[in-house]
Motif scaffolding. Structure first.
Motif, PDB file in Angstrom:
ATOM      1  N   ARG A 153       0.810  -1.226   0.000  1.00  0.00           N
ATOM      2  CA  ARG A 153       0.000   0.000   0.000  1.00  0.00           C
ATOM      3  C   ARG A 153       0.843   1.275   0.000  1.00  0.00           C
ATOM      4  O   ARG A 153       0.354   2.353  -0.324  1.00  0.00           O
ATOM      5  CB  ARG A 153      -0.952   0.014   1.198  1.00  0.00           C
ATOM      6  N   GLY A 154       2.129   1.122   0.368  1.00  0.00           N
ATOM      7  CA  GLY A 154       3.013   2.295   0.388  1.00  0.00           C
ATOM      8  C   GLY A 154       3.388   2.775  -1.012  1.00  0.00           C
ATOM      9  O   GLY A 154       3.775   3.929  -1.208  1.00  0.00           O
ATOM     10  N   ILE A 157      -0.483   2.889  -4.485  1.00  0.00           N
ATOM     11  CA  ILE A 157      -1.432   4.006  -4.581  1.00  0.00           C
ATOM     12  C   ILE A 157      -0.888   5.151  -5.434  1.00  0.00           C
ATOM     13  O   ILE A 157      -1.630   6.039  -5.841  1.00  0.00           O
ATOM     14  CB  ILE A 157      -1.758   4.549  -3.174  1.00  0.00           C
ATOM     15  N   LEU A 158       0.421   5.127  -5.681  1.00  0.00           N
ATOM     16  CA  LEU A 158       1.066   6.296  -6.285  1.00  0.00           C
ATOM     17  C   LEU A 158       1.120   6.277  -7.813  1.00  0.00           C
ATOM     18  O   LEU A 158       1.034   7.326  -8.445  1.00  0.00           O
ATOM     19  CB  LEU A 158       2.513   6.430  -5.786  1.00  0.00           C
ATOM     20  N   MET A 218      10.248   1.555  -2.301  1.00  0.00           N
ATOM     21  CA  MET A 218      10.507   2.974  -2.025  1.00  0.00           C
ATOM     22  C   MET A 218      10.479   3.255  -0.526  1.00  0.00           C
ATOM     23  O   MET A 218       9.644   2.711   0.190  1.00  0.00           O
ATOM     24  CB  MET A 218       9.419   3.810  -2.706  1.00  0.00           C
ATOM     25  N   GLY A 220       9.313   5.920   1.220  1.00  0.00           N
ATOM     26  CA  GLY A 220       8.474   7.067   0.867  1.00  0.00           C
ATOM     27  C   GLY A 220       8.779   8.324   1.641  1.00  0.00           C
ATOM     28  O   GLY A 220       8.927   9.410   1.065  1.00  0.00           O
ATOM     29  N   THR A 223      12.167   9.776   0.802  1.00  0.00           N
ATOM     30  CA  THR A 223      12.113  10.271  -0.575  1.00  0.00           C
ATOM     31  C   THR A 223      11.421  11.627  -0.613  1.00  0.00           C
ATOM     32  O   THR A 223      11.865  12.558  -1.298  1.00  0.00           O
ATOM     33  CB  THR A 223      11.334   9.282  -1.485  1.00  0.00           C
ATOM     34  N   ARG A 260       1.478  17.189  -2.261  1.00  0.00           N
ATOM     35  CA  ARG A 260       2.136  17.874  -1.129  1.00  0.00           C
ATOM     36  C   ARG A 260       3.550  18.302  -1.519  1.00  0.00           C
ATOM     37  O   ARG A 260       4.019  19.367  -1.114  1.00  0.00           O
ATOM     38  CB  ARG A 260       2.166  16.959   0.094  1.00  0.00           C
ATOM     39  N   ILE A 261       4.242  17.463  -2.291  1.00  0.00           N
ATOM     40  CA  ILE A 261       5.597  17.834  -2.741  1.00  0.00           C
ATOM     41  C   ILE A 261       5.493  19.056  -3.655  1.00  0.00           C
ATOM     42  O   ILE A 261       6.219  20.036  -3.499  1.00  0.00           O
ATOM     43  CB  ILE A 261       6.291  16.669  -3.497  1.00  0.00           C
ATOM     44  N   ASN A 285       1.492   9.196 -10.370  1.00  0.00           N
ATOM     45  CA  ASN A 285       2.884   9.412 -10.784  1.00  0.00           C
ATOM     46  C   ASN A 285       3.182   8.510 -11.985  1.00  0.00           C
ATOM     47  O   ASN A 285       3.157   7.287 -11.859  1.00  0.00           O
ATOM     48  CB  ASN A 285       3.793   9.075  -9.588  1.00  0.00           C
ATOM     49  N   PHE A 315      12.543  15.042 -10.362  1.00  0.00           N
ATOM     50  CA  PHE A 315      13.329  14.362  -9.357  1.00  0.00           C
ATOM     51  C   PHE A 315      12.946  12.884  -9.445  1.00  0.00           C
ATOM     52  O   PHE A 315      11.771  12.577  -9.610  1.00  0.00           O
ATOM     53  CB  PHE A 315      12.916  14.941  -8.003  1.00  0.00           C
ATOM     54  N   GLY A 316      13.911  11.985  -9.366  1.00  0.00           N
ATOM     55  CA  GLY A 316      13.518  10.584  -9.475  1.00  0.00           C
ATOM     56  C   GLY A 316      14.573   9.615  -8.989  1.00  0.00           C
ATOM     57  O   GLY A 316      15.652  10.009  -8.526  1.00  0.00           O
ATOM     58  N   GLY A 317      14.252   8.349  -9.107  1.00  0.00           N
ATOM     59  CA  GLY A 317      15.135   7.274  -8.649  1.00  0.00           C
ATOM     60  C   GLY A 317      16.514   7.399  -9.273  1.00  0.00           C
ATOM     61  O   GLY A 317      16.666   7.810 -10.423  1.00  0.00           O
TER      62      GLY A 317
HETATM   63  N1  ACO Z   1      -3.064   3.802   3.207  1.00  0.00           N
HETATM   64  C1  ACO Z   1      -3.178   3.932   4.530  1.00  0.00           C
HETATM   65  N2  ACO Z   1      -2.121   4.025   5.360  1.00  0.00           N
HETATM   66  C2  ACO Z   1      -0.902   3.985   4.787  1.00  0.00           C
HETATM   67  C3  ACO Z   1      -0.701   3.848   3.403  1.00  0.00           C
HETATM   68  C4  ACO Z   1      -1.849   3.751   2.599  1.00  0.00           C
HETATM   69  N3  ACO Z   1      -1.782   3.638   1.276  1.00  0.00           N
HETATM   70  N4  ACO Z   1       0.623   3.844   3.141  1.00  0.00           N
HETATM   71  C5  ACO Z   1       1.253   3.977   4.306  1.00  0.00           C
HETATM   72  N5  ACO Z   1       0.332   4.043   5.319  1.00  0.00           N
HETATM   73  C6  ACO Z   1       0.570   4.210   6.740  1.00  0.00           C
HETATM   74  C7  ACO Z   1       1.932   3.722   7.165  1.00  0.00           C
HETATM   75  O1  ACO Z   1       1.916   2.334   7.387  1.00  0.00           O
HETATM   76  C8  ACO Z   1       2.149   4.512   8.442  1.00  0.00           C
HETATM   77  O2  ACO Z   1       1.424   3.900   9.479  1.00  0.00           O
HETATM   78  P1  ACO Z   1       2.013   3.878  10.984  1.00  0.00           P
HETATM   79  O3  ACO Z   1       2.096   5.333  11.375  1.00  0.00           O
HETATM   80  O4  ACO Z   1       0.991   3.097  11.726  1.00  0.00           O
HETATM   81  O5  ACO Z   1       3.343   3.234  10.887  1.00  0.00           O
HETATM   82  C9  ACO Z   1       1.469   5.842   8.144  1.00  0.00           C
HETATM   83  O6  ACO Z   1       0.547   5.586   7.056  1.00  0.00           O
HETATM   84  C10 ACO Z   1       2.430   6.939   7.729  1.00  0.00           C
HETATM   85  O7  ACO Z   1       3.335   6.404   6.754  1.00  0.00           O
HETATM   86  P2  ACO Z   1       4.369   7.310   5.997  1.00  0.00           P
HETATM   87  O8  ACO Z   1       5.127   6.458   5.036  1.00  0.00           O
HETATM   88  O9  ACO Z   1       5.149   8.102   7.011  1.00  0.00           O
HETATM   89  O10 ACO Z   1       3.372   8.273   5.224  1.00  0.00           O
HETATM   90  P3  ACO Z   1       3.682   9.588   4.428  1.00  0.00           P
HETATM   91  O11 ACO Z   1       2.928  10.715   4.974  1.00  0.00           O
HETATM   92  O12 ACO Z   1       5.162   9.765   4.221  1.00  0.00           O
HETATM   93  O13 ACO Z   1       3.025   9.265   3.010  1.00  0.00           O
HETATM   94  C11 ACO Z   1       3.787   8.646   0.840  1.00  0.00           C
HETATM   95  C12 ACO Z   1       3.492   8.185   2.248  1.00  0.00           C
HETATM   96  C13 ACO Z   1       2.479   9.116   0.223  1.00  0.00           C
HETATM   97  C14 ACO Z   1       4.356   7.491   0.045  1.00  0.00           C
HETATM   98  C15 ACO Z   1       4.781   9.827   0.889  1.00  0.00           C
HETATM   99  O14 ACO Z   1       5.876   9.492   1.707  1.00  0.00           O
HETATM  100  C16 ACO Z   1       5.312  10.213  -0.448  1.00  0.00           C
HETATM  101  O15 ACO Z   1       4.572  10.666  -1.320  1.00  0.00           O
HETATM  102  N6  ACO Z   1       6.629  10.112  -0.628  1.00  0.00           N
HETATM  103  C17 ACO Z   1       7.281  10.536  -1.844  1.00  0.00           C
HETATM  104  C18 ACO Z   1       7.044   9.527  -2.865  1.00  0.00           C
HETATM  105  C19 ACO Z   1       7.491   9.990  -4.189  1.00  0.00           C
HETATM  106  O16 ACO Z   1       7.316  11.126  -4.546  1.00  0.00           O
HETATM  107  N7  ACO Z   1       8.046   9.072  -4.896  1.00  0.00           N
HETATM  108  C20 ACO Z   1       8.358   9.252  -6.201  1.00  0.00           C
HETATM  109  C21 ACO Z   1       9.482  10.243  -6.501  1.00  0.00           C
HETATM  110  S1  ACO Z   1      10.538   9.619  -7.640  1.00  0.00           S
HETATM  111  C22 ACO Z   1       9.671   8.862  -8.792  1.00  0.00           C
HETATM  112  O17 ACO Z   1       8.625   9.371  -9.111  1.00  0.00           O
HETATM  113  C23 ACO Z   1      10.114   7.573  -9.410  1.00  0.00           C
END
Ligand code: ACO
Length: 332
Positions: A153-154, A157-158, A218, A220, A223, A260-261, A285, A315-317
């Protein structure tokens, strides 16, 4: 001296839509959580029989038609993708060129993840300015659904599928020229975002253990922080280098990873809301395709006019990053 001009844009998304509500039936998540943390409402998913190259071809056909450049005049095809049709070879660029009917042009892929389109632009600019090529077709195309773990789920969704394409051509008119492109990378942060299995760098037993999975992994949260920092710094540098103020930018088109980013970077740069292009809610994404897809949305909505300056930022991997200052100068 020849300059490189951004002549046209095109994009394509597959028909099927995967909504947040659909995802909430697959993993423990909710529309509310995804919307609040990412801004994403839905993303498009390619059919099993639809490859990355098929998405790229449909985007490229639009860009080519709008450019007025004949197929036989395209002398370079560059595809930015992290979800190629085939592992290693042939390149997706050669597949796309063949499906389009482009014969004999140089064609290759680049791997720079979400910065791929800006890297491809810099390659097009360099080839044209050196006099080696005249008309470059660049394609950012991704079938990320094929490398997404729909039990995680991490990440699931993206990401979404789609493609965007542009034609970059030689011009003698300096006013039409791509103004500047900055790109960079830092492999020290490679583990933030990677597909750890399937390549020669993966442990051999992982191929048995995880069936050669090429799923994205990832960190997350980390990142997120590096993304905001890097994207902001990158834009400040390119604006300073070119003596341009952020308020003078007509369209700021950042990589569409997370609302948010985008908002955090926009705020740090004092961008007004009307300057920032946002499409992440519709497409998620789409990595190397996200920026050209966003430019295409802007173009098709009638908001991108000839001569207007676009500021791209990604910005990316890798990690990789890049920014570009580009006037949109469609063929007459
Ligand atoms: N649904 C519900 N809960 C979730 C989900 C989900 N889909 N995913 C994570 N959670 C939970 C986690 O388990 C955690 O629970 P806990 O507090 O009980 O441990 C809680 O939510 C918070 O988790 P975080 O990972 O800290 O959540 P965050 O606010 O950071 O959001 C996210 C996660 C959306 C992935 C965010 O970190 C993000 O967008 N990061 C950047 C990702 C990105 O931009 N990547 C791509 C860039 S490069 C490219 O594009 C290839």
């Amino acid at each position: 001296m020849a300059y490189a001009a951004f002549r046209s844009i095109g994009a394509y998304v597959p028909e099927k839509i995967l909504t947040n509500s659909d995802l909430s039936k697959m993993v423990d998540t909710s529309d509310e959580w995804i919307t609040k943390r990412t801004g994403i409402k839905e993303r498009h998913i390619a059919a099993d029989t639809e490859f990355t190259s098929d998405l790229g071809v449909k985007a490229a056909q639009k860009a080519l038609k709008r450019s007025g450049v004949a197929l036989e005049d395209i002398d370079l095809v560059v595809t930015a993708t992290i979800s190629p049709d085939y592992f290693c070879m042939p390149s997706t660029a050669t597949v796309i060129a063949n499906k389009l009917g482009i014969k004999g042009a140089t064609a290759f892929d680049i791997t720079a993840a979400c910065t791929g389109f800006i890297y491809a632009l810099s390659i097009a600019k360099a080839f044209i300015e050196s006099g080696m090529k005249k008309n470059v077709l660049i394609v950012g195309a991704e079938k990320l659904s094929a490398i997404t773990d729909y039990t995680d789920r991490g990440t699931c969704i993206l990401f979404g599928d789609g493609a965007g394409s542009a034609v970059i051509s030689a011009t003698n008119n300096k006013e039409e020229a791509i103004i500047d492109i900055n790109t960079g990378a830092d492999g020290e942060y490679a583990d933030l975002l990677m597909t750890p299995n399937g390549g020669t760098g993966s442990a051999h037993d992982s191929l048995d253990g995880e069936a050669g999975s090429c799923f994205m992994q990832m960190k997350g949260n980390e990142t997120f922080k590096v993304a905001v920092r890097t994207l902001t710094k990158d834009v400040k540098e390119i604006l300073e280098d070119n003596n341009i103020k952020s308020e003078d930018i007509k369209h700021f088109i950042p990589h569409q990873a997370n609302l948010r980013i985008i908002k955090a970077v926009g705020d740090a740069l004092n961008m007004r809301e009307d300057q920032v292009v946002i499409t992440v809610e519709k497409y998620g994404n789409t990595s190397g395709a996200s920026i050209p897809m966003a430019i295409n949305d802007l173009y098709e909505s009638g908001k991108l006019q000839s001569g207007e300056i676009m500021l791209l930022d990604a910005f990316g991997g890798g990690l990789t990053w890049g920014s570009a200052l580009i006037p949109f100068v469609p063929s007459k």
